[in-house]
Scaffold this motif. Structure first.
Motif, PDB file in Angstrom:
ATOM      1  N   HIS A   5     -23.388 -15.015   2.481  1.00  0.00           N
ATOM      2  CA  HIS A   5     -24.647 -14.702   1.823  1.00  0.00           C
ATOM      3  C   HIS A   5     -25.248 -13.459   2.480  1.00  0.00           C
ATOM      4  O   HIS A   5     -25.422 -13.423   3.699  1.00  0.00           O
ATOM      5  CB  HIS A   5     -25.625 -15.875   1.948  1.00  0.00           C
ATOM      6  CG  HIS A   5     -25.200 -17.105   1.212  1.00  0.00           C
ATOM      7  ND1 HIS A   5     -25.564 -17.338  -0.105  1.00  0.00           N
ATOM      8  CD2 HIS A   5     -24.443 -18.169   1.597  1.00  0.00           C
ATOM      9  CE1 HIS A   5     -25.054 -18.498  -0.495  1.00  0.00           C
ATOM     10  NE2 HIS A   5     -24.379 -19.019   0.517  1.00  0.00           N
ATOM     11  N   ILE A   6     -25.545 -12.461   1.661  1.00  0.00           N
ATOM     12  CA  ILE A   6     -26.124 -11.221   2.159  1.00  0.00           C
ATOM     13  C   ILE A   6     -27.302 -10.826   1.277  1.00  0.00           C
ATOM     14  O   ILE A   6     -27.545 -11.428   0.234  1.00  0.00           O
ATOM     15  CB  ILE A   6     -25.094 -10.069   2.190  1.00  0.00           C
ATOM     16  CG1 ILE A   6     -24.621  -9.728   0.762  1.00  0.00           C
ATOM     17  CG2 ILE A   6     -23.911 -10.432   3.081  1.00  0.00           C
ATOM     18  CD1 ILE A   6     -23.748  -8.486   0.688  1.00  0.00           C
ATOM     19  N   HIS A  10     -28.716  -1.668   0.230  1.00  0.00           N
ATOM     20  CA  HIS A  10     -29.395  -0.438   0.627  1.00  0.00           C
ATOM     21  C   HIS A  10     -30.419  -0.671   1.727  1.00  0.00           C
ATOM     22  O   HIS A  10     -30.972   0.296   2.262  1.00  0.00           O
ATOM     23  CB  HIS A  10     -30.086   0.211  -0.580  1.00  0.00           C
ATOM     24  CG  HIS A  10     -31.270  -0.559  -1.080  1.00  0.00           C
ATOM     25  ND1 HIS A  10     -31.138  -1.731  -1.800  1.00  0.00           N
ATOM     26  CD2 HIS A  10     -32.607  -0.346  -0.957  1.00  0.00           C
ATOM     27  CE1 HIS A  10     -32.341  -2.192  -2.093  1.00  0.00           C
ATOM     28  NE2 HIS A  10     -33.247  -1.379  -1.596  1.00  0.00           N
ATOM     29  N   ILE A  11     -30.641  -1.930   2.119  1.00  0.00           N
ATOM     30  CA  ILE A  11     -31.714  -2.203   3.064  1.00  0.00           C
ATOM     31  C   ILE A  11     -31.346  -3.206   4.158  1.00  0.00           C
ATOM     32  O   ILE A  11     -32.010  -3.261   5.197  1.00  0.00           O
ATOM     33  CB  ILE A  11     -32.966  -2.688   2.306  1.00  0.00           C
ATOM     34  CG1 ILE A  11     -34.218  -2.592   3.182  1.00  0.00           C
ATOM     35  CG2 ILE A  11     -32.768  -4.109   1.793  1.00  0.00           C
ATOM     36  CD1 ILE A  11     -35.504  -2.858   2.409  1.00  0.00           C
ATOM     37  N   SER A  12     -30.293  -3.979   3.994  1.00  0.00           N
ATOM     38  CA  SER A  12     -30.005  -5.080   4.920  1.00  0.00           C
ATOM     39  C   SER A  12     -28.925  -4.708   5.936  1.00  0.00           C
ATOM     40  O   SER A  12     -27.738  -4.930   5.713  1.00  0.00           O
ATOM     41  CB  SER A  12     -29.590  -6.342   4.161  1.00  0.00           C
ATOM     42  OG  SER A  12     -29.395  -7.409   5.069  1.00  0.00           O
ATOM     43  N   LEU A  33     -24.838 -12.150  -3.174  1.00  0.00           N
ATOM     44  CA  LEU A  33     -25.927 -11.221  -2.865  1.00  0.00           C
ATOM     45  C   LEU A  33     -27.252 -11.777  -3.376  1.00  0.00           C
ATOM     46  O   LEU A  33     -27.338 -12.256  -4.506  1.00  0.00           O
ATOM     47  CB  LEU A  33     -25.650  -9.856  -3.490  1.00  0.00           C
ATOM     48  CG  LEU A  33     -26.600  -8.732  -3.091  1.00  0.00           C
ATOM     49  CD1 LEU A  33     -25.842  -7.410  -2.969  1.00  0.00           C
ATOM     50  CD2 LEU A  33     -27.733  -8.579  -4.108  1.00  0.00           C
ATOM     51  N   HIS A  34     -28.267 -11.699  -2.541  1.00  0.00           N
ATOM     52  CA  HIS A  34     -29.601 -12.193  -2.875  1.00  0.00           C
ATOM     53  C   HIS A  34     -30.591 -11.043  -2.852  1.00  0.00           C
ATOM     54  O   HIS A  34     -30.544 -10.184  -1.964  1.00  0.00           O
ATOM     55  CB  HIS A  34     -30.031 -13.276  -1.880  1.00  0.00           C
ATOM     56  CG  HIS A  34     -29.094 -14.435  -1.818  1.00  0.00           C
ATOM     57  ND1 HIS A  34     -29.220 -15.540  -2.623  1.00  0.00           N
ATOM     58  CD2 HIS A  34     -27.989 -14.644  -1.048  1.00  0.00           C
ATOM     59  CE1 HIS A  34     -28.249 -16.391  -2.348  1.00  0.00           C
ATOM     60  NE2 HIS A  34     -27.481 -15.875  -1.403  1.00  0.00           N
ATOM     61  N   ARG A  35     -31.481 -11.022  -3.820  1.00  0.00           N
ATOM     62  CA  ARG A  35     -32.477  -9.961  -3.927  1.00  0.00           C
ATOM     63  C   ARG A  35     -33.717 -10.300  -3.107  1.00  0.00           C
ATOM     64  O   ARG A  35     -34.171 -11.432  -3.080  1.00  0.00           O
ATOM     65  CB  ARG A  35     -32.882  -9.764  -5.394  1.00  0.00           C
ATOM     66  CG  ARG A  35     -31.725  -9.419  -6.317  1.00  0.00           C
ATOM     67  CD  ARG A  35     -31.185  -8.039  -6.054  1.00  0.00           C
ATOM     68  NE  ARG A  35     -30.074  -7.717  -6.959  1.00  0.00           N
ATOM     69  CZ  ARG A  35     -29.358  -6.600  -6.890  1.00  0.00           C
ATOM     70  NH1 ARG A  35     -29.647  -5.689  -5.967  1.00  0.00           N
ATOM     71  NH2 ARG A  35     -28.367  -6.388  -7.734  1.00  0.00           N
ATOM     72  N   ALA A  47     -36.650 -19.910  -1.808  1.00  0.00           N
ATOM     73  CA  ALA A  47     -35.373 -19.767  -2.500  1.00  0.00           C
ATOM     74  C   ALA A  47     -34.219 -19.655  -1.508  1.00  0.00           C
ATOM     75  O   ALA A  47     -33.153 -20.261  -1.697  1.00  0.00           O
ATOM     76  CB  ALA A  47     -35.408 -18.537  -3.410  1.00  0.00           C
ATOM     77  N   TRP A  48     -34.424 -18.903  -0.439  1.00  0.00           N
ATOM     78  CA  TRP A  48     -33.349 -18.674   0.521  1.00  0.00           C
ATOM     79  C   TRP A  48     -33.098 -19.882   1.409  1.00  0.00           C
ATOM     80  O   TRP A  48     -32.033 -19.990   2.022  1.00  0.00           O
ATOM     81  CB  TRP A  48     -33.652 -17.424   1.349  1.00  0.00           C
ATOM     82  CG  TRP A  48     -33.514 -16.145   0.569  1.00  0.00           C
ATOM     83  CD1 TRP A  48     -33.518 -16.015  -0.784  1.00  0.00           C
ATOM     84  CD2 TRP A  48     -33.353 -14.828   1.095  1.00  0.00           C
ATOM     85  NE1 TRP A  48     -33.380 -14.695  -1.145  1.00  0.00           N
ATOM     86  CE2 TRP A  48     -33.272 -13.952  -0.009  1.00  0.00           C
ATOM     87  CE3 TRP A  48     -33.283 -14.304   2.375  1.00  0.00           C
ATOM     88  CZ2 TRP A  48     -33.124 -12.576   0.137  1.00  0.00           C
ATOM     89  CZ3 TRP A  48     -33.129 -12.932   2.534  1.00  0.00           C
ATOM     90  CH2 TRP A  48     -33.045 -12.074   1.431  1.00  0.00           C
TER      91      TRP A  48
END
Length: 206
Positions: A5-6, A10-12, A33-35, A47-48
């Protein structure tokens, strides 16, 4: 197969470490991928929590086993894939120490140069930031000289390189590569040229 899970590429930077390690070492995994939800962080945390005990990424799932935190993921995967760390005992000890230093340190660089993939103007170089940049240059040159390169702890890419890959990206994007000299400068470019690193950047733009 592992499930990783990432968050958005562009930011993580924390996600990049685990993802790059698995991809470069050809360790099979499925990516989820999670927003981010910057306008509703409480909703994001809720959610996470479905997959992450801390509501943060990265998280590795292996059957009934859940591993959170990038350093813990590296150590867990190394139990089944010893190439995650150098095989030489001294190189492995050095690599683990250097990765841990990255994991818990360099707070000024993190705060003043947030992770990104596009170039921006260089920040003002405070004394604290200059000290951290000098330490990165020293550390990289030490590893490359001591263990012969082309990677930090020897001939092969390992977890310590994955942990410093986001630093190489930060130095490029904030035009701070001038802080590097000797082998360290070539090493930074070597990380940026990794096929998996290029893939990460390409997919971030999708």
């Amino acid at each position: 197969m592992y499930q990783l899970h990432i968050a958005e590429k562009h930011i993580s930077s924390w996600s990049l470490r685990a993802w790059l390690l698995l991809r470069t070492l050809a360790i099979p995994f499925a990516e989820t991928l999670h927003r981010y939800q910057p306008d509703d962080l409480a909703a994001q945390r809720r959610a996470w929590q479905a997959f992450s005990p801390t509501s943060k990424v990265p998280v590795l799932v292996d059957g009934d086993t859940v591993v959170w935190d990038s350093l813990a993921i590296a150590e867990y995967v190394a139990e089944a894939h010893p190439q995650v760390w150098p095989q030489d005992k001294q190189a492995r000890a050095w690599a683990r120490s250097a990765a841990a230093e990255m994991h818990s340190g360099f707070g000024v660089l993190r705060s003043q140069c947030g992770f990104r993939l596009d170039e921006v103007a260089a920040p003002a170089i405070s004394a604290d930031l200059a000290a951290e940049l000098a330490r990165i240059n020293q550390l990289w040159n030490e590893g490359l000289q001591r263990f012969g390169g082309p990677f930090l702890a020897g001939a092969d890419f390992s977890a310590v390189d994955a942990f410093y890959a986001p630093v190489a990206m930060r130095l490029q994007c904030y035009q701070l590569n001038g802080c590097l000299n000797g082998a360290a400068a070539d090493y930074a470019q070597r990380l940026l040229n990794l096929p998996a690193m290029r893939q990460w950047c390409e997919e971030a733009a999708i």
